[in-house]
Design an enzyme around this catalytic site. Structure first.
Site, PDB file in Angstrom:
ATOM      1  N   ARG A 110      -6.906   6.576  -5.210  1.00  0.00           N
ATOM      2  CA  ARG A 110      -5.918   8.715  -4.665  1.00  0.00           C
ATOM      3  C   ARG A 110      -6.449   8.347  -6.551  1.00  0.00           C
ATOM      4  O   ARG A 110      -7.017  10.189  -6.370  1.00  0.00           O
ATOM      5  CB  ARG A 110      -4.576   8.979  -4.585  1.00  0.00           C
ATOM      6  CG  ARG A 110      -4.385   8.224  -3.300  1.00  0.00           C
ATOM      7  CD  ARG A 110      -3.315   8.132  -3.204  1.00  0.00           C
ATOM      8  NE  ARG A 110      -2.062   9.022  -3.279  1.00  0.00           N
ATOM      9  CZ  ARG A 110      -1.238   9.274  -3.449  1.00  0.00           C
ATOM     10  NH1 ARG A 110      -0.340   8.287  -3.443  1.00  0.00           N
ATOM     11  NH2 ARG A 110      -0.461  10.202  -3.636  1.00  0.00           N
ATOM     12  N   ILE A 131       0.856  -0.674   0.215  1.00  0.00           N
ATOM     13  CA  ILE A 131       0.046   0.308  -0.079  1.00  0.00           C
ATOM     14  C   ILE A 131       1.208   1.222   0.000  1.00  0.00           C
ATOM     15  O   ILE A 131       2.432   1.629   0.048  1.00  0.00           O
ATOM     16  CB  ILE A 131      -0.979  -0.206   1.272  1.00  0.00           C
ATOM     17  CG1 ILE A 131      -0.407   0.028   2.608  1.00  0.00           C
ATOM     18  CG2 ILE A 131      -1.800  -1.096   1.253  1.00  0.00           C
ATOM     19  CD1 ILE A 131      -1.630   0.670   3.659  1.00  0.00           C
ATOM     20  N   ASP A 132      -0.086   2.065  -0.354  1.00  0.00           N
ATOM     21  CA  ASP A 132       0.785   3.577  -0.904  1.00  0.00           C
ATOM     22  C   ASP A 132       2.013   3.947   0.722  1.00  0.00           C
ATOM     23  O   ASP A 132       1.108   3.748   1.914  1.00  0.00           O
ATOM     24  CB  ASP A 132      -0.065   4.928  -1.307  1.00  0.00           C
ATOM     25  CG  ASP A 132       0.013   4.512  -2.433  1.00  0.00           C
ATOM     26  OD1 ASP A 132       0.748   4.060  -3.368  1.00  0.00           O
ATOM     27  OD2 ASP A 132      -0.850   5.637  -3.160  1.00  0.00           O
ATOM     28  N   ASN A 133       3.083   4.133   0.968  1.00  0.00           N
ATOM     29  CA  ASN A 133       3.578   5.093   1.886  1.00  0.00           C
ATOM     30  C   ASN A 133       2.989   5.984   2.043  1.00  0.00           C
ATOM     31  O   ASN A 133       2.564   5.689   4.017  1.00  0.00           O
ATOM     32  CB  ASN A 133       4.858   5.642   1.676  1.00  0.00           C
ATOM     33  CG  ASN A 133       5.918   4.993   1.031  1.00  0.00           C
ATOM     34  OD1 ASN A 133       6.325   4.183   0.781  1.00  0.00           O
ATOM     35  ND2 ASN A 133       6.827   5.751   0.625  1.00  0.00           N
ATOM     36  N   THR A 176      -0.341   5.935   3.326  1.00  0.00           N
ATOM     37  CA  THR A 176      -1.904   5.089   3.141  1.00  0.00           C
ATOM     38  C   THR A 176      -1.471   3.936   4.826  1.00  0.00           C
ATOM     39  O   THR A 176      -0.059   3.822   4.528  1.00  0.00           O
ATOM     40  CB  THR A 176      -2.233   3.821   2.456  1.00  0.00           C
ATOM     41  OG1 THR A 176      -2.343   4.589   0.718  1.00  0.00           O
ATOM     42  CG2 THR A 176      -3.421   3.594   2.857  1.00  0.00           C
TER      43      THR A 176
END
Length: 472
Positions: A381, A260-262, A264
């Site tokens: 996003r 998962i994104d940094n 998030t």
């Protein structure tokens, strides 16, 4: 991963320091240079030794090098303690020209770096090698092209036993140097990320408190925002996998199963064994893992399935279109619930390092529960921003959404659908301008939490939830 060209051993280096030619001394500055991890943009540093200069040893086998302080570079000592800021990226590309070279000593002498600093770089995963030098980028100088052709000519490669049975492309694949006692043979390519991107946030977190579950096969972590799941190209040390492994005092490091994104926060599954890592990867491929997200949007979203098509380029920002475009990937998410809540107050945003991205109406925000049907990078996003409902604190996508609200023609793939009527050169210009409307990646967090993850195994259902999101 070891190879005959890069092996470990505890013996003295009897050969003289290897000759070195520098393929490129890279200093990438943003936003002037955009790059992805596969094909970075290169510029040669005027403050370092000349590109492709041949550093020769004298009669005493001593190599003449300029010091870091004389060259205008940062003065190096150790990578720890972690600084609160990042140095400008500096990536050195080199080719070894002699056999039996101790990689750590070679890098230390040729780049004028302290041995302990080089050891830190190797521990961080910031040093990479390939058996055969990859093709230089289009910006390479004629001298760099000549060097590449010399070390990759068929007559040279056929003499190297380490690459027998491999295609040139296979031999150009890069791996990490994992130990300070590894050796390299002539023709080996080295890439050194001298200034790895740091993650000071890792040292601020009580990692034990973020552990949701521990089993024999896996660990569930409630990932904090502002951290990487498994690390980056130049830093695998300061990652959730490393710090969670230490917090649990595990004999073997945890293995990454998904990302998962940094920016998030929320549930992440780490495998404890290679076998379960493979099992979980298969479940993800077969869409047997269900993920729910909580999203804090700046505007309301309709209940139901939202579909877009994402440009297939592996670089941020991710561009999406409402209509199908050949080669673009279908992205779908389902909004299960959308409720109006007060916009987080300034004190809450400051506490969690949430950036003010210019949204003017901050009385209310909208907490949405989202079922992610396809798992593309930045999908939630990018899709929510395309709907005019960017995530709170999303400094990359919110500026573009604001620009499109002011002028729909700004987005060539938006409702105006300008790309249908444009000439090719006009389209390229419009896309570049649209990309420039986006901002930088958030420093820490945004309004997004991976709130639930579940799957079935032979032993039944596995269901986990993250804690309270930062905005509540």
């Amino acid at each position: 991963m070891a190879s005959p060209a890069l092996t470990g051993g505890y013996r003295n280096l009897t050969a003289p320091v290897s000759l070195l030619r520098t393929l490129a001394s890279t200093r990438v500055t943003t936003p002037l240079f955009r790059s992805n991890k596969h094909s970075p943009r290169f510029i040669s540093s005027p403050k370092r030794f000349t590109c492709l200069s041949l550093l020769k040893t004298d009669s005493q086998n001593q190599t003449t090098l300029s010091s870091s302080s004389n060259s205008g570079y940062h003065e190096y000592n150790r990578l720890m303690p972690c600084p609160a800021y990042n140095l400008p990226p500096r990536i050195e590309h080199m080719v070894v020209l002699e056999d039996d070279v101790l990689v750590s000593e070679f890098i230390s002498k040729q780049l004028d770096l302290p041995p302990l600093y080089v050891a830190d770089l190797i521990r961080f995963g910031a040093v990479h090698y390939a058996l055969v030098c990859p093709k230089p980028p289009p910006t390479a100088t004629p001298e760099e092209i000549i060097l590449f052709e010399e070390v990759t000519s068929p007559s040279v490669l056929k003499k190297r036993s380490s690459i027998k049975g491999k295609t040139v492309r296979e031999a150009q694949k890069t791996f990490r140097v994992t130990h300070t006692n590894q050796y390299a043979e002539a023709g080996t390519y080295l890439r050194v990320h001298v200034h790895p991107k740091r993650s000071p946030r890792c040292y601020e977190i009580d990692w034990k408190s973020r552990i949701v579950a521990v089993t024999d096969s896996y660990v569930i972590l409630d990932k904090p925002a502002g951290t990487t799941v498994g690390g980056t190209t130049d830093n695998i040390e300061e990652s959730c996998a490393t710090f969670a492994s230490r917090a649990l005092d595990l004999p073997e490091p945890l293995k990454t199963t998904h990302q998962i994104d940094n920016c998030t926060e929320g549930c992440v599954v780490f495998a404890r064994t290679k076998e379960y890592c493979s099992v979980f990867h298969t479940k993800i491929r077969n869409k047997e893992v269900k993920k729910l997200y909580r999203a804090l949007a700046a505007a309301p979203l309709p209940i139901g399935i939202i579909s877009h098509y994402m440009r297939p380029k592996n670089m941020a920002p991710r561009l999406v279109a409402e209509d199908s475009i050949q080669g673009w990937h279908l992205c779908q998410l389902e909004v299960l619930e959308c409720k109006k809540i007060p916009w987080p107050d300034a004190a809450t945003e400051k506490k969690h390092d949430i950036e003010d991205c210019g949204w003017t109406s901050k009385e209310f925000a909208y907490e949405c529960t989202i079922n992610l049907l396809t798992g593309k990078t930045h999908q939630i996003r990018a899709q929510l921003a395309a709907c005019g409902a960017p995530l709170v604190g999303d400094s990359m996508y919110m500026p573009a959404a604001i620009a499109e609200m002011g002028n729909p023609d700004t987005n060539p793939y938006g409702k105006a659908k300008k790309h249908y009527t444009m000439e090719e050169n006009q389209k390229e210009t419009a896309v570049a301008e649209w990309i420039d409307r986006h901002g930088k990646e958030p420093r820490v967090g945004i309004g997004l939490q991976a709130c639930q993850i579940s799957w079935d195994d032979d032993d039944g259902e596995h269901f986990y939830e993250a804690g309270t999101p930062w905005w509540r």
